[in-house]
Design a protein around this motif. Structure first.
Motif, PDB file in Angstrom:
ATOM      1  N   HIS A  98      -3.644  -8.908  29.902  1.00  0.00           N
ATOM      2  CA  HIS A  98      -4.847  -8.929  30.581  1.00  0.00           C
ATOM      3  C   HIS A  98      -4.794  -7.766  31.628  1.00  0.00           C
ATOM      4  O   HIS A  98      -3.648  -7.631  32.047  1.00  0.00           O
ATOM      5  CB  HIS A  98      -5.051 -10.321  31.423  1.00  0.00           C
ATOM      6  N   VAL A  99      -5.967  -7.077  31.596  1.00  0.00           N
ATOM      7  CA  VAL A  99      -5.955  -6.166  32.673  1.00  0.00           C
ATOM      8  C   VAL A  99      -7.081  -6.309  33.609  1.00  0.00           C
ATOM      9  O   VAL A  99      -8.150  -6.770  33.349  1.00  0.00           O
ATOM     10  CB  VAL A  99      -6.237  -4.629  31.711  1.00  0.00           C
ATOM     11  N   ASP A 100      -6.745  -6.016  34.908  1.00  0.00           N
ATOM     12  CA  ASP A 100      -7.792  -6.134  35.891  1.00  0.00           C
ATOM     13  C   ASP A 100      -8.902  -5.173  36.104  1.00  0.00           C
ATOM     14  O   ASP A 100      -8.144  -3.980  36.344  1.00  0.00           O
ATOM     15  CB  ASP A 100      -7.338  -6.305  37.047  1.00  0.00           C
ATOM     16  N   ASN A 101     -10.102  -5.234  35.827  1.00  0.00           N
ATOM     17  CA  ASN A 101     -11.020  -4.092  35.512  1.00  0.00           C
ATOM     18  C   ASN A 101     -11.039  -3.192  37.003  1.00  0.00           C
ATOM     19  O   ASN A 101     -11.533  -2.233  36.889  1.00  0.00           O
ATOM     20  CB  ASN A 101     -12.351  -4.424  35.237  1.00  0.00           C
ATOM     21  N   VAL A 102     -10.748  -4.081  38.367  1.00  0.00           N
ATOM     22  CA  VAL A 102     -11.024  -3.468  39.593  1.00  0.00           C
ATOM     23  C   VAL A 102      -9.683  -2.899  40.000  1.00  0.00           C
ATOM     24  O   VAL A 102      -9.573  -1.477  40.530  1.00  0.00           O
ATOM     25  CB  VAL A 102     -11.493  -4.591  40.515  1.00  0.00           C
ATOM     26  N   ARG A 144      -7.400   1.275  17.788  1.00  0.00           N
ATOM     27  CA  ARG A 144      -8.612   1.436  18.575  1.00  0.00           C
ATOM     28  C   ARG A 144      -8.789   0.801  19.836  1.00  0.00           C
ATOM     29  O   ARG A 144      -8.126  -0.238  20.069  1.00  0.00           O
ATOM     30  CB  ARG A 144      -9.879   0.924  17.802  1.00  0.00           C
ATOM     31  N   PRO A 145      -9.297   1.835  21.061  1.00  0.00           N
ATOM     32  CA  PRO A 145      -9.385   0.955  22.249  1.00  0.00           C
ATOM     33  C   PRO A 145     -10.650   0.305  22.514  1.00  0.00           C
ATOM     34  O   PRO A 145     -11.715   0.194  21.468  1.00  0.00           O
ATOM     35  CB  PRO A 145      -9.331   2.455  22.976  1.00  0.00           C
ATOM     36  N   GLY A 146     -10.662  -0.732  23.364  1.00  0.00           N
ATOM     37  CA  GLY A 146     -11.565  -1.380  23.875  1.00  0.00           C
ATOM     38  C   GLY A 146     -11.964  -1.403  25.146  1.00  0.00           C
ATOM     39  O   GLY A 146     -11.463  -2.189  26.015  1.00  0.00           O
ATOM     40  N   PRO A 147     -12.718  -0.367  25.596  1.00  0.00           N
ATOM     41  CA  PRO A 147     -13.180  -0.130  26.799  1.00  0.00           C
ATOM     42  C   PRO A 147     -14.067  -1.365  27.531  1.00  0.00           C
ATOM     43  O   PRO A 147     -14.545  -1.970  26.704  1.00  0.00           O
ATOM     44  CB  PRO A 147     -13.820   1.053  26.860  1.00  0.00           C
ATOM     45  N   GLY A 148     -13.493  -1.751  28.842  1.00  0.00           N
ATOM     46  CA  GLY A 148     -14.076  -3.117  29.535  1.00  0.00           C
ATOM     47  C   GLY A 148     -13.796  -4.495  28.928  1.00  0.00           C
ATOM     48  O   GLY A 148     -13.932  -5.091  29.674  1.00  0.00           O
ATOM     49  N   ILE A 149     -12.915  -4.334  27.825  1.00  0.00           N
ATOM     50  CA  ILE A 149     -12.405  -5.622  27.472  1.00  0.00           C
ATOM     51  C   ILE A 149     -11.203  -5.855  28.382  1.00  0.00           C
ATOM     52  O   ILE A 149     -10.250  -5.137  28.222  1.00  0.00           O
ATOM     53  CB  ILE A 149     -12.252  -5.729  25.889  1.00  0.00           C
ATOM     54  N   ASP A 150     -10.918  -7.167  28.817  1.00  0.00           N
ATOM     55  CA  ASP A 150      -9.938  -7.318  29.659  1.00  0.00           C
ATOM     56  C   ASP A 150      -8.811  -8.272  29.205  1.00  0.00           C
ATOM     57  O   ASP A 150      -7.681  -8.337  29.939  1.00  0.00           O
ATOM     58  CB  ASP A 150     -10.325  -8.051  31.034  1.00  0.00           C
ATOM     59  N   HIS A 151      -8.814  -8.957  28.072  1.00  0.00           N
ATOM     60  CA  HIS A 151      -7.717  -9.788  27.515  1.00  0.00           C
ATOM     61  C   HIS A 151      -7.785  -9.619  26.088  1.00  0.00           C
ATOM     62  O   HIS A 151      -9.017  -9.292  25.261  1.00  0.00           O
ATOM     63  CB  HIS A 151      -8.279 -11.181  27.853  1.00  0.00           C
ATOM     64  N   VAL A 152      -6.649  -9.868  25.577  1.00  0.00           N
ATOM     65  CA  VAL A 152      -6.398  -9.881  24.038  1.00  0.00           C
ATOM     66  C   VAL A 152      -5.139 -10.854  23.709  1.00  0.00           C
ATOM     67  O   VAL A 152      -4.152 -10.746  24.568  1.00  0.00           O
ATOM     68  CB  VAL A 152      -6.386  -8.528  23.296  1.00  0.00           C
ATOM     69  N   ASP A 153      -5.221 -11.609  22.793  1.00  0.00           N
ATOM     70  CA  ASP A 153      -3.960 -12.493  22.397  1.00  0.00           C
ATOM     71  C   ASP A 153      -3.685 -11.890  20.955  1.00  0.00           C
ATOM     72  O   ASP A 153      -4.652 -11.472  20.179  1.00  0.00           O
ATOM     73  CB  ASP A 153      -4.367 -13.987  22.127  1.00  0.00           C
ATOM     74  N   VAL A 154      -2.468 -11.714  20.548  1.00  0.00           N
ATOM     75  CA  VAL A 154      -1.921 -11.510  19.386  1.00  0.00           C
ATOM     76  C   VAL A 154      -1.192 -12.544  18.729  1.00  0.00           C
ATOM     77  O   VAL A 154      -0.186 -13.025  19.527  1.00  0.00           O
ATOM     78  CB  VAL A 154      -1.216 -10.203  19.478  1.00  0.00           C
ATOM     79  N   PHE A 155      -1.081 -12.766  17.389  1.00  0.00           N
ATOM     80  CA  PHE A 155      -0.195 -13.538  16.641  1.00  0.00           C
ATOM     81  C   PHE A 155       0.417 -12.916  15.506  1.00  0.00           C
ATOM     82  O   PHE A 155      -0.265 -12.127  14.844  1.00  0.00           O
ATOM     83  CB  PHE A 155      -1.043 -14.986  16.217  1.00  0.00           C
ATOM     84  N   PRO A 165      -0.490  -3.851  16.361  1.00  0.00           N
ATOM     85  CA  PRO A 165      -0.049  -3.434  17.621  1.00  0.00           C
ATOM     86  C   PRO A 165      -1.130  -3.856  18.466  1.00  0.00           C
ATOM     87  O   PRO A 165      -2.466  -3.745  18.224  1.00  0.00           O
ATOM     88  CB  PRO A 165      -0.262  -1.977  17.370  1.00  0.00           C
ATOM     89  N   ALA A 166      -1.215  -4.251  19.671  1.00  0.00           N
ATOM     90  CA  ALA A 166      -2.062  -4.344  20.773  1.00  0.00           C
ATOM     91  C   ALA A 166      -1.333  -4.245  22.161  1.00  0.00           C
ATOM     92  O   ALA A 166      -0.226  -4.097  22.496  1.00  0.00           O
ATOM     93  CB  ALA A 166      -2.324  -5.968  20.778  1.00  0.00           C
ATOM     94  N   GLY A 167      -2.406  -4.119  23.082  1.00  0.00           N
ATOM     95  CA  GLY A 167      -1.998  -3.841  24.761  1.00  0.00           C
ATOM     96  C   GLY A 167      -3.116  -3.473  25.392  1.00  0.00           C
ATOM     97  O   GLY A 167      -4.205  -3.866  25.128  1.00  0.00           O
ATOM     98  N   ALA A 168      -2.776  -3.140  26.385  1.00  0.00           N
ATOM     99  CA  ALA A 168      -3.912  -2.756  27.622  1.00  0.00           C
ATOM    100  C   ALA A 168      -3.662  -1.578  28.183  1.00  0.00           C
ATOM    101  O   ALA A 168      -2.448  -0.906  28.262  1.00  0.00           O
ATOM    102  CB  ALA A 168      -4.104  -4.097  28.521  1.00  0.00           C
ATOM    103  N   TRP A 169      -4.834  -1.353  28.817  1.00  0.00           N
ATOM    104  CA  TRP A 169      -4.340   0.426  29.441  1.00  0.00           C
ATOM    105  C   TRP A 169      -5.410   0.440  31.046  1.00  0.00           C
ATOM    106  O   TRP A 169      -6.512  -0.247  30.855  1.00  0.00           O
ATOM    107  CB  TRP A 169      -4.781   1.506  28.554  1.00  0.00           C
ATOM    108  N   SER A 170      -4.964   1.304  31.705  1.00  0.00           N
ATOM    109  CA  SER A 170      -5.921   1.426  32.837  1.00  0.00           C
ATOM    110  C   SER A 170      -5.904   3.171  32.717  1.00  0.00           C
ATOM    111  O   SER A 170      -4.687   4.000  32.706  1.00  0.00           O
ATOM    112  CB  SER A 170      -5.334   1.190  34.129  1.00  0.00           C
ATOM    113  N   ARG A 171      -7.167   3.761  33.080  1.00  0.00           N
ATOM    114  CA  ARG A 171      -7.288   5.159  33.223  1.00  0.00           C
ATOM    115  C   ARG A 171      -7.879   5.397  34.610  1.00  0.00           C
ATOM    116  O   ARG A 171      -8.535   4.722  35.259  1.00  0.00           O
ATOM    117  CB  ARG A 171      -8.494   5.500  32.292  1.00  0.00           C
TER     118      ARG A 171
END
Length: 702
Positions: A98-102, A144-155, A165-171
Motif C-alpha cells: 500500500h502507498v499513501d498518496n499524500v 505496467r504502472p498504475g498511477p493513483g492506485i494505492d494498493h495491490v495484493d498478489v498471490f 511481479p508487483a510493488g508500489a512507487w513514489s515519484r
C-alpha cells in the motif's frame, strides 16, 4: 534476507511513467565496480543509471541516501523510488503493498520461504521518504504502472509460484540537493511494528549520525580484542578484523520479533547452520562476547522448550536442514565446560541433548538424528539402513556416523560434569562408533597412483559387509559437488572420506595409533594438505590444520596455518576460500591469527604463535584480560616456531591450554625461533584424548 528491495530511477524517459522500468529484468542496471565503498555501518555503490545509493543501518531499520544526477539526456529530474514485493530466491507467495498518496509512505508484507529449510515466514516493512516533495504515487503489476492506485495484493497464480511481479512507487519533485533519503523499518510481527521500529531508531533521517552510531557500536563490540600490529602488513590486519566482524554478524538477536512465543528470554535466530558454526564461530564468540554466547545458548534451550528439539539449523523461525549430526549438543557442551553463566537452565539443556541421542523425530532431516535404532544397535549408520521411525535423506552414512559419535562424546562430558553417572559410560562408549566404519585395509589412489596410506572410513551394510566409496570422492579431485542432501548423494557430506577419517576430536590418540603411529599420522596429514586433498573453503577442514598437536608436532600446525593465511585468506576478490554465509571462514582466520584455536566441544585450545607481537582478550564476564605475547616476534614470519613458553612467568610446556586462561586473565609468553624445537612435543604435553585418561574437565569440575 533480500526481501522488499528498493530501486531508484533518476526520472522516467520523456517524463513518461509508462517508460520507467519496474520489473527486476527491465530495471536492471550494472554496477560501476570502481565506485563501491564498504566499511563498518556503510555501503555505497553507483549504478550505470547514474544513481548512487548509500546505505546504513539501525537494529531493525535501514537508511538509504539516494544521490541523483542533476541532468540526464531526455530525463526530467523527477526521481522515482519503487518497493518490490519480492525476495532474492523468488520464494514469495502471498503479499500485499500500500502507498499513501499524500506522504508517499509505502507499507507491505509478504510470505516467504527460508533459504535452507522448510516452512514459511511472514515479513513486514514500512518505508518513509525525506528530501523532496511527493509528485505522484502508484503501484505496478508486471511491467505496467498504475498511477493513483494505492494498493495491490498478489498471490501464486498456479504457474509462477511467486505470482506476477508487483510493488508500489513514489515519484518526487526534483530534490533541492539532489538527494532523497528512504527509511525502511522491518518486522516479523506487523506493519505497525515495522513503522514503529523505524520511527524509534531513525527518527530524524540522520544519515551521517547513524553511520557514526554504528561505528561506535562496532568499536564497542570489537573492543574486547586488542592486538599489537606493529610492522604487521595492513592486508593481514584487514583479514583479521574483517574476519572478527563477519563472525559477529550472526546469530542475530530477534528479541521482540518472534511471532510464536515470548518467554522473557532473549530470542536468537539465524543459527545458520550449527554444522558450520560449532567449529569456530561459537567458540570465538565465547571468547570475545561471552554474554551474547550465554544468551544464544539459553535461546537454543528455549527453542527446544517450544519446538521439542534443538535446532541444527534455524532461520526466520523455520527449521533448517540438518547436515550431519545434532551439533547443538556440541555447542551446549562447550558452554557447559567453559562455565557460561546466566539464564541457562542446564537441567533442561541436558534433557535436550538426551532427546537428540535417544528420541528420533518424525522428520529428522530438520532436527535431531535419524537411524537411531541402527546407531544404538550397530554403533554405526548402515548404508542400507532400515528406518521406519522417521524420514530424512538416507545418505551420508559415514559422516553422520562420525558426527553422532562426537555428539555423544560431548553428551558424556556433560553427564560427567553434571553427575549423571548412569550416562557417562554409555555415551563415551558410543563415541567409539567411528571405529565400526574404519576399514583397516582400504587404500586410496589418485590418478591411478597409490597414495601409500592405508585405512579409511568406508560404507558398511546391516549384514556387516563393506561397501566402497573412493576416499577422494567429494573432494576437488573427484565429483566435488556430489555429496549434499540430494537423495543420491554420497556417504559423506561436502567432503571426502579422506577428511572424515580425521574426525575423531574426542580420541585423537586412538586414531593416531589406528593409522600407524605419530610419524605415519604426520606424513599422512602432510599429504592431505599438500596434494592437496583438502578444501579450505569448507568448515570440516578447519580442525585438520591443528591436528599436528596431537602427534607432538605443534610447530607443524603453526606452519600449516601460515600456509593458508594469507594464501587463501586475503583481501583479493578470491580472498575468502569458501562460502562465508555463517561467518565461519572469518572465525577460522581470526582464531588462527590469535594463536588460540579451539577443539570445539572440549575445554582445549591449541597454542600456536599469534600473527601479531601481542594479542589481548578481555573477558566480558570476569573483566580480566588474557595476554598472548610473542618474544622475538618476526613480522616476516620466518620465526614462527615456539622454542619455549611461560604462563604467568612459570615455564609452560603443554601445547594446549584451557578456558581458565581467558577467564582468569593469565599471560602466555612464547619465545619464537626459525626452526622447530622440542617444545610441546612430549607425551605429557599433548592435548588429552579419551584413551589417554579422558578429556579435560570443564571449569565447573575444577
Amino acid at each position: 534476507m533480500g526481501f522488499f528491495p528498493l530501486f531508484a530511477h533518476a526520472g522516467c524517459p520523456s517524463d513518461d511513467i509508462e517508460q520507467c522500468k519496474f520489473t527486476k529484468s527491465g530495471r536492471a542496471a550494472a554496477p560501476l565496480n570502481e565506485t563501491i565503498e564498504a566499511r563498518v555501518g556503510y555501503f555505497a555503490i553507483t549504478l550505470n543509471n547514474s544513481v548512487r545509493a548509500e546505505m546504513t543501518v539501525a537494529e531493525h531499520a535501514a537508511l538509504y541516501r539516494f544521490n541523483f544526477p542533476q541532468a540526464l539526456t531526455n530525463v526530467k529530474s523527477s526521481p522515482l523510488i519503487l518497493a518490490d514485493l519480492t525476495d532474492l530466491s523468488e520464494s514469495r507467495s502471498n503479499a500485499s503493498i500500500h502507498v499513501d498518496n499524500v506522504t508517499g509512505r509505502i507499507i507491505g508484507s509478504g510470505n516467504f520461504g527460508p533459504s535452507f529449510g522448510i516452512g514459511t515466514y511472514n515479513a513486514f516493512f514500512c518505508t518513509d521518504f525525506s528530501g523532496a516533495s511527493i509528485r505522484d504515487t502508484g503501484i505496478f503489476v508486471n511491467i505496467r504502472p498504475g498511477p493513483g492506485i494505492d494498493h495491490v495484493d498478489v498471490f501464486p497464480d498456479g504457474v509462477n509460484p511467486s505470482g506476477i511481479p508487483a510493488g508500489a512507487w513514489s515519484r518526487f519533485e526534483a530534490p533541492a540537493n539532489g538527494q532523497i533519503l528512504a527509511r525502511v523499518g522491518v518486522s516479523f510481527i506487523s506493519v505497525e511494528q515495522a513503522c514503529s521500529n523505524a520511527e524509534k531508531e531513525l527518527p530524524d533521517f540522520d544519515f551521517d549520525g547513524t553511520v557514526e552510531s554504528v561505528e561506535k557500536s562496532w568499536d564497542l563490540k570489537l573492543s574486547s580484542v586488542e592486538v599489537d600490529a606493529s610492522a604487521v602488513d595492513e592486508e593481514l590486519q584487514t583479514v583479521f578484523w574483517s574476519g572478527l566482524y563477519r563472525t559477529l554478524i550472526s546469530p542475530q538477536d530477534y528479541t521482540g520479533e518472534n511471532p510464536y512465543w515470548d518467554s522473557g528470554l532473549k530470542y536468537y535466530d539465524s543459527f545458520y547452520c550449527i554444522w558450520d558454526s560449532f567449529r569456530s564461530i561459537h567458540p570465538l564468540i565465547t571468547l570475545v562476547d561471552p554474554v551474547a554466547q550465554t544468551e544464544m545458548v539459553a535461546s537454543l534451550i528455549d527453542i527446544y522448550n517450544h519446538v521439542g528439539k534443538l535446532p541444527d539449523c534455524r532461520m526466520t523461525f523455520d527449521k533448517g536442514f540438518t547436515q550431519g549430526g545434532s551439533n547443538a549438543d556440541i555447542v551446549l557442551a562447550d558452554a557447559w565446560l567453559k562455565n557460561l553463566t546466566g539464564d541457562i537452565d542446564w537441567e533442561k539443556a541436558y534433557e535436550a541433548v538426551i532427546s537428540d541421542a535417544e528420541e528420533e523425530p518424525p522428520i529428522w532431516s530438520v532436527e535431531g538424528r535419524g537411524s537411531l535404532h541402527s546407531w544404538h544397535e550397530y554403533g554405526f549408520i548402515p548404508t542400507d539402513d532400515f528406518d521406519y521411525v522417521g524420514v530424512g535423506a538416507h545418505t551420508r552414512s559415514i559422516s553422520r556416523t562420525v558426527e553422532y559419535a562426537y555428539d555423544d562424546f560431548c553428551i558424556a562430558e556433560m553427564a560427567r560434569g553434571m553427575g549423571k553417572s548412569d550416562d557417562i559410560g554409555k555415551y563415551f562408549a558410543r563415541s567409539h562408533g567411528w571405529k565400526n566404519m574404519f576399514k583397516a585395509d582400504q587404500t586410496s589412489a589418485i590418478n591411478g597412483t597409490d597414495t601409500g596410506f592405508v585405512g579409511f572410513l568406508q560404507p558398511r551394510f546391516m549384514n556387516m559387509t563393506w561397501g566402497f566409496e573412493d576416499p577422494i570422492f567429494c573432494s576437488e579431485l573427484l565429483n566435488f559437488t556430489s555429496c549434499y542432501l540430494n537423495p543420491n548423494g554420497g556417504e559423506t557430506y561436502e567432503s571426502p572420506s579422506w577428511l572424515y577419517t580425521w574426525f575423531v576430536p574426542g580420541d585423537m590418540a586412538t586414531l593416531i595409533d589406528t593409522l600407524g603411529g605419530p610419524d605415519v599420522f604426520v606424513n599422512r596429514l602432510d599429504y592431505f594438505h599438500e596434494y592437496p586433498i583438502i578444501y579450505m573453503g569448507n568448515e570440516p577442514s578447519f580442525l585438520t590444520v591443528f591436528l599436528y598437536h596431537f602427534a607432538g608436532r605443534p610447530a607443524l600446525s603453526a606452519k600449516r596455518a601460515h600456509s593458508y593465511i594469507p594464501s587463501q585468506f586475503n583481501t583479493s576478490l578470491n580472498g575468502i576460500p569458501g562460502n562465508d554465509d555463517s561467518g565461519a571462514m572469518g572465525s577460522f582466520s581470526t582464531l588462527a591469527m590469535m594463536g588460540t584455536f579451539p577443539n570445539p566441544g572440549q575445554n582445549v585450545y591449541f597454542i600456536t604463535p599469534p600473527f601479531f607481537a601481542e594479542v589481548k582478550l578481555k573477558n566480558g564476564v570476569t573483566g580480566k584480560t588474557a595476554t598472548i605475547r610473542n618474544i622475538n616476534f618476526d613480522p616476516t614470519y620466518n620465526a614462527i616456531y615456539i622454542q619455549s613458553a611461560t604462563m604467568d612467568g612459570e615455564p609452560y610446556t603443554k601445547n594446549w591450554m584451557d578456558h581458565g586462561f581467558f577467564t582468569e586473565g593469565k599471560t602466555l609468553e612464547l619465545t619464537l625461533g626459525a626452526t622447530e624445537s622440542d617444545w610441546g612435543t612430549r607425551y605429557d604435553d599433548l592435548p588429552p584424548s579419551l584413551s589417554t585418561g579422558g578429556p579435560p574437565k570443564g571449569l565447573r569440575d575444577m
